[in-house]
Scaffold this active site. Sequence first.
Site, short mmCIF file in Angstrom:
data_model
loop_
_atom_site.label_atom_id
_atom_site.label_comp_id
_atom_site.label_asym_id
_atom_site.label_seq_id
_atom_site.Cartn_x
_atom_site.Cartn_y
_atom_site.Cartn_z
N THR A 380 0.94 -1.23 0.12
CA THR A 380 0.15 -0.17 0.02
C THR A 380 0.78 1.39 0.12
OG1 THR A 380 -1.62 -1.05 1.29
CG2 THR A 380 -1.76 1.13 1.32
N GLY A 463 -1.07 -3.96 5.61
CA GLY A 463 -1.91 -4.90 5.90
C GLY A 463 -2.58 -4.77 7.37
#
Length: 571
Positions: A380, A463
């Site tokens: 991310t 995550g």
Amino acid sequence: MRRLLALSSLGLALALAIPAASAADRIVGEAFATRSEVYAPHAMAATSHPLATQVALDVMKGGGSAVDAAIAANAALGLMEPTGNGIGGDLFAIVWDPKTKKLYGYNGSGRSPRGLDLAEFQRRGLTEVPPHGPLPVTVPGTVDAWFALHGRFGRRPIAEDLAPAIRYAREGHPVHQVIAYYWGRSVPVLSKWPGFAEQFTVDGKRGPRTGEMWRNPNLANTLEAIAEGGRDVFYKGDIARRIDAYFKANDGFLRYEDLAAHEGEWVEPVSTHYRGYDVWELPPNGQGIAALQILNILEGYDLKSYGFGSPEHVHLFTEAKKLAFADRAASYADPAFYRTPVERLVSKDYAAERRALISMDRAMKAAEPGVIPQLNEGDTIYMTVADADGMMVSLIQSNYRGMGSGMAPPGLGFIFQDRGEQFVLKPGHPNSFAPGKRPFHTIIPAFVTRDGKPWMSFGVMGGAMQPQGHAQIIINMVDFGMNLQEAGDAPRIQHDGSTEPAGQAVAMSDGGELDLETGYPYETVRALMQKGHSVRFAHGPYGGYQAIQVNPEGGYIGASESRKDGQAAGY
């Protein structure tokens, strides 16, 4: 590769023998800081890539708002850091608007294909959604989110916001170290999927090396089409038709109709009050309220008196995380399909009930959810931007696992997310796969206010680490008195093994595993083992942090930690 690629087990043991206080490596003596905080009088940007940070600053210098700058930087990151994000993924954001003095949340997550159902997975003999290929693909929400945010808070044409990314895509940019490492790891895994090797490797064989110039003319063309034709070019125009044809030809289920039906959603952020500060997250289908639950539980303990890195600090944090994540697994899901009891989960009374389950002497082996459902993970980027007018943006965007699904439509220059892997293939579960449903989501932006005024915009990517990281940043600053940079650089705790809201959702029964980053004293490790924790060494699961804080003397303070390639800078 700095702290991201950690030491050997022997090296970790030696490092853990050093008292945490000696982790100071700044000449001024502050513990844990790898560099100074960044101060600027007018505007600030903190992203995981220095060039993207500079793009954001250039946009604001040119008259753009913090939202314009965030869109520009996010587009650049999709090009420069495809290991973490891109227009094939989803986006969430929290915006502080100085005019209305309010926070606005946007849920830019996409839904599963309407032509794919649970029975199809069962026919294929699958008990979990596969991590790659066409089956985990969901509608990408990023482009829609750009236009929604821009429509409310943008100041200049979105074509100008996308221009820097288009230029870098055509002219090229040097690949940074951490990105090159993860890119190289993804190539052998994803090259079998159609369109990936042709568009995301060098000579069809490898990822670009550190410092090597990388160009993506296909992405430049796609971004130009979006800049000229708007969001509907992507969701209802030629790009959508090309996506439809690609998935039809490659055993996929995403269709033009799924893209055309997509709409993101403005949502009300949710908060809890922690020792004088209001910490804000977005409600499910994301996992942000887990951070609020952790903080509520820990508020009942005097963490300051225990001290950072003490056995009590790490033990209590880990136990609070286990309890919050039990609820996360049981009841965080798409609110259109299941009504998560958010108000109850983030209440102080509920936190007191959960806190009573914690023993100071023994680690929990199992943690049951406190709210029983009534039925009716990944890579991310996180970035934050603040402008001269006081607007602040907390934005997170992702393709989920690695570089995503590997599905890369020829000529478009981006990879689709594999976010659908987060569904459960179990009938009756709140997060069970269903057509047109948003999966449980890991990516979460955060914001903190104090006395109704903006105090900090921040996030920790990675995550299941994200709510754990959010809570640790707040604790580091509020309880342990660290500054913005120290709070991110301080060694982290990561507990793994809780019951997950994805896959087969197997309940934790062994207490899970506790990862401690280099910097905790051996006395703490030994005490945790005596309490029953399974402490282990792990390579780099500790996330990546960016933050901007309002400077009480005027302007902003920025921080970007050492685990990523990032930069905080301002003017």
